[in-house]
Design an enzyme around this catalytic site. Structure first.
Site, PDB file in Angstrom:
ATOM      1  N   ASP A  67       0.826  -1.202   0.000  1.00  0.00           N
ATOM      2  CA  ASP A  67       0.000   0.000   0.000  1.00  0.00           C
ATOM      3  C   ASP A  67       0.862   1.254   0.000  1.00  0.00           C
ATOM      4  O   ASP A  67       0.652   2.168  -0.805  1.00  0.00           O
ATOM      5  CB  ASP A  67      -0.932   0.001   1.221  1.00  0.00           C
ATOM      6  CG  ASP A  67      -1.819   1.237   1.268  1.00  0.00           C
ATOM      7  OD1 ASP A  67      -2.387   1.594   0.216  1.00  0.00           O
ATOM      8  OD2 ASP A  67      -1.945   1.852   2.335  1.00  0.00           O
ATOM      9  N   VAL A  70       2.705   2.630  -3.233  1.00  0.00           N
ATOM     10  CA  VAL A  70       1.926   3.178  -4.358  1.00  0.00           C
ATOM     11  C   VAL A  70       1.036   4.294  -3.830  1.00  0.00           C
ATOM     12  O   VAL A  70       0.128   4.053  -3.035  1.00  0.00           O
ATOM     13  CB  VAL A  70       1.064   2.095  -5.033  1.00  0.00           C
ATOM     14  CG1 VAL A  70       0.378   2.658  -6.275  1.00  0.00           C
ATOM     15  CG2 VAL A  70       1.903   0.881  -5.397  1.00  0.00           C
ATOM     16  N   GLY A  72       1.604   6.357  -1.614  1.00  0.00           N
ATOM     17  CA  GLY A  72       1.725   6.540  -0.185  1.00  0.00           C
ATOM     18  C   GLY A  72       0.761   5.652   0.580  1.00  0.00           C
ATOM     19  O   GLY A  72      -0.023   4.903  -0.001  1.00  0.00           O
ATOM     20  N   ASN A  93       0.115  -7.826  -6.634  1.00  0.00           N
ATOM     21  CA  ASN A  93      -0.895  -7.866  -5.573  1.00  0.00           C
ATOM     22  C   ASN A  93      -1.871  -9.030  -5.677  1.00  0.00           C
ATOM     23  O   ASN A  93      -2.754  -9.181  -4.826  1.00  0.00           O
ATOM     24  CB  ASN A  93      -1.687  -6.551  -5.562  1.00  0.00           C
ATOM     25  CG  ASN A  93      -0.870  -5.387  -5.044  1.00  0.00           C
ATOM     26  OD1 ASN A  93      -0.013  -5.555  -4.179  1.00  0.00           O
ATOM     27  ND2 ASN A  93      -1.113  -4.207  -5.585  1.00  0.00           N
ATOM     28  N   PRO A 161       8.450  -3.369  -5.597  1.00  0.00           N
ATOM     29  CA  PRO A 161       9.592  -4.230  -5.941  1.00  0.00           C
ATOM     30  C   PRO A 161       9.131  -5.663  -6.222  1.00  0.00           C
ATOM     31  O   PRO A 161       8.261  -6.192  -5.527  1.00  0.00           O
ATOM     32  CB  PRO A 161      10.462  -4.173  -4.682  1.00  0.00           C
ATOM     33  CG  PRO A 161      10.080  -2.889  -4.015  1.00  0.00           C
ATOM     34  CD  PRO A 161       8.614  -2.722  -4.282  1.00  0.00           C
ATOM     35  N   HIS A 191      10.775 -10.891   5.534  1.00  0.00           N
ATOM     36  CA  HIS A 191      10.654 -12.169   4.820  1.00  0.00           C
ATOM     37  C   HIS A 191      10.905 -13.349   5.756  1.00  0.00           C
ATOM     38  O   HIS A 191      10.693 -14.497   5.370  1.00  0.00           O
ATOM     39  CB  HIS A 191      11.635 -12.224   3.643  1.00  0.00           C
ATOM     40  CG  HIS A 191      11.193 -11.433   2.457  1.00  0.00           C
ATOM     41  ND1 HIS A 191      11.943 -11.304   1.308  1.00  0.00           N
ATOM     42  CD2 HIS A 191      10.057 -10.723   2.233  1.00  0.00           C
ATOM     43  CE1 HIS A 191      11.297 -10.551   0.428  1.00  0.00           C
ATOM     44  NE2 HIS A 191      10.147 -10.191   0.970  1.00  0.00           N
ATOM     45  N   THR A 192      11.344 -13.074   6.957  1.00  0.00           N
ATOM     46  CA  THR A 192      11.543 -14.152   7.925  1.00  0.00           C
ATOM     47  C   THR A 192      10.242 -14.886   8.237  1.00  0.00           C
ATOM     48  O   THR A 192      10.262 -16.027   8.699  1.00  0.00           O
ATOM     49  CB  THR A 192      12.171 -13.602   9.230  1.00  0.00           C
ATOM     50  OG1 THR A 192      12.482 -14.685  10.089  1.00  0.00           O
ATOM     51  CG2 THR A 192      11.226 -12.657   9.957  1.00  0.00           C
ATOM     52  N   SER A 247      11.114 -21.649  10.317  1.00  0.00           N
ATOM     53  CA  SER A 247      10.640 -20.673  11.317  1.00  0.00           C
ATOM     54  C   SER A 247       9.731 -19.626  10.677  1.00  0.00           C
ATOM     55  O   SER A 247       9.858 -18.440  10.943  1.00  0.00           O
ATOM     56  CB  SER A 247      11.816 -19.994  12.022  1.00  0.00           C
ATOM     57  OG  SER A 247      12.597 -19.248  11.111  1.00  0.00           O
TER      58      SER A 247
END
Length: 326
Positions: A67, A70, A72, A93, A161, A191-192, A247
């Site tokens: 969100d 794009v 803001g 998306n 990205p 991404h963890t 994890s």
């Protein structure tokens, strides 16, 4: 001449007052008087439901990220398509989840305080509360965002990205939002707790340069394991793979460990090792304490949550998050 100067002074004063009202700042406890129970309603709903669906934490922080990148942080990612294709229909998306979750929170808040709390603030608060509820970091969320009324698929394609982005593209897209390389490394750390479909990275396994080859920057043993047990062909669009194997529901330093081992699933993950600054930051966070990572992550996501926000008289308070008010 004196009268003219006085007139000019008052014109400038009026413009300054108008500018101040238009560009009001976010503030902690923005709804203290207008809807005092708002933040507690969000937190209660998140805590009640996240225990049964912990994967939603990753989904909600991803929604917050998509969100803000794009137009803001204005909840434009939630809008349905009308006369033009909306952001939620853009390829980046199509795998975003949590729209119904946000709608349900919005309905509760509307019942308490009609037309007061923005969808944009609900996204920001839900992302924070879901991460905290699953044992991750807690950060401050100043509120007062207002909602946008425009959502454009093309802008989502241009600004979010992609998993296959190289370092130059990542640096540019983050810089466009006022974020630096440290923010890039820290926000990638989310991404963890992430997951991905094979199709987001299968070209790295089967056809990296269009010649049926494998991405040499990906650890060969890891690639072999993925092809054998997970993504058995390049077109597999149903199998889910953890970005931080073992994890996925724990917000820890495991992602950086994977990156250092050349087991970052996306090209955008591997790209962090191709620049001396970001590579050093990955190592620094991995070797530091979890508490330090949490503190630094909080600073970056607080910064991200204030990208091009609409406040004051800008934007609107949408009654339904997926629709522009009539």
């Amino acid at each position: 001449m004196k009268m003219r100067n006085q007139c000019n002074y008052f014109k400038v004063l009026i413009l300054c007052i108008l500018a101040a009202s238009t560009h009001a700042q976010l503030e902690l406890g923005f709804y203290t008087k207008s809807c005092p129970k708002a933040e507690q309603i969000v937190a209660n709903f998140v805590h009640e439901h996240i225990r049964n669906a912990p994967s939603l934490a990753a989904a909600l922080i991803r929604m917050h990220f998509h969100d803000c990148f794009v137009r803001g942080c204005d909840a434009s990612v939630l809008l349905n398509s009308t006369n033009q294709q909306a952001e939620k229909n853009a390829p980046p998306n199509l795998t975003v989840r949590g729209f119904d979750f946000i709608d349900r929170i919005k309905s509760l808040v509307e019942a308490e305080c009609p037309g007061v709390v923005s969808c944009a603030d609900i996204i920001a608060l839900s992302a924070r509360d879901s991460i905290a509820a699953t044992g991750g970091p807690y950060w401050k969320v100043p509120t007062g965002r207002r909602d946008g009324v425009v959502s454009n698929l093309l802008e989502a394609n241009q600004n979010i990205p992609a998993p296959f982005s190289n370092f130059t593209t990542l640096q540019t897209l983050f810089a466009n939002q006022g974020l630096d390389m440290k923010d890039l490394v820290l926000l990638s750390g989310a991404h963890t707790i992430g997951i991905s479909l094979c199709t987001s990275f299968s070209n790295r396994l089967y056809n990296f340069t269009g010649k049926g080859d494998q991405d040499p920057s990906l650890d060969s043993e890891y690639a072999k394991n993925l092809k054998t047990f997970k993504c058995k062909n390049i077109n597999d669009n149903t199998t889910i793979v953890e970005l931080d194997p073992g994890s996925r529901n724990t917000f820890d330093l495991g992602y950086y460990s994977q990156v250092v081992k050349r087991r970052g699933l996306f090209e955008s993950d591997s790209a962090l090792l191709t620049n001396s600054v970001t590579k050093a930051l990955v190592t620094q966070f991995l070797q530091g304490s979890l508490e330090n990572f949490y503190a630094e992550f909080a600073k970056s996501i607080e910064k991200m949550g204030q990208i091009k926000v609409k406040t004051g008289s800008q934007g609107v308070i949408r009654k339904h998050c997926a629709l522009v008010n009539n």
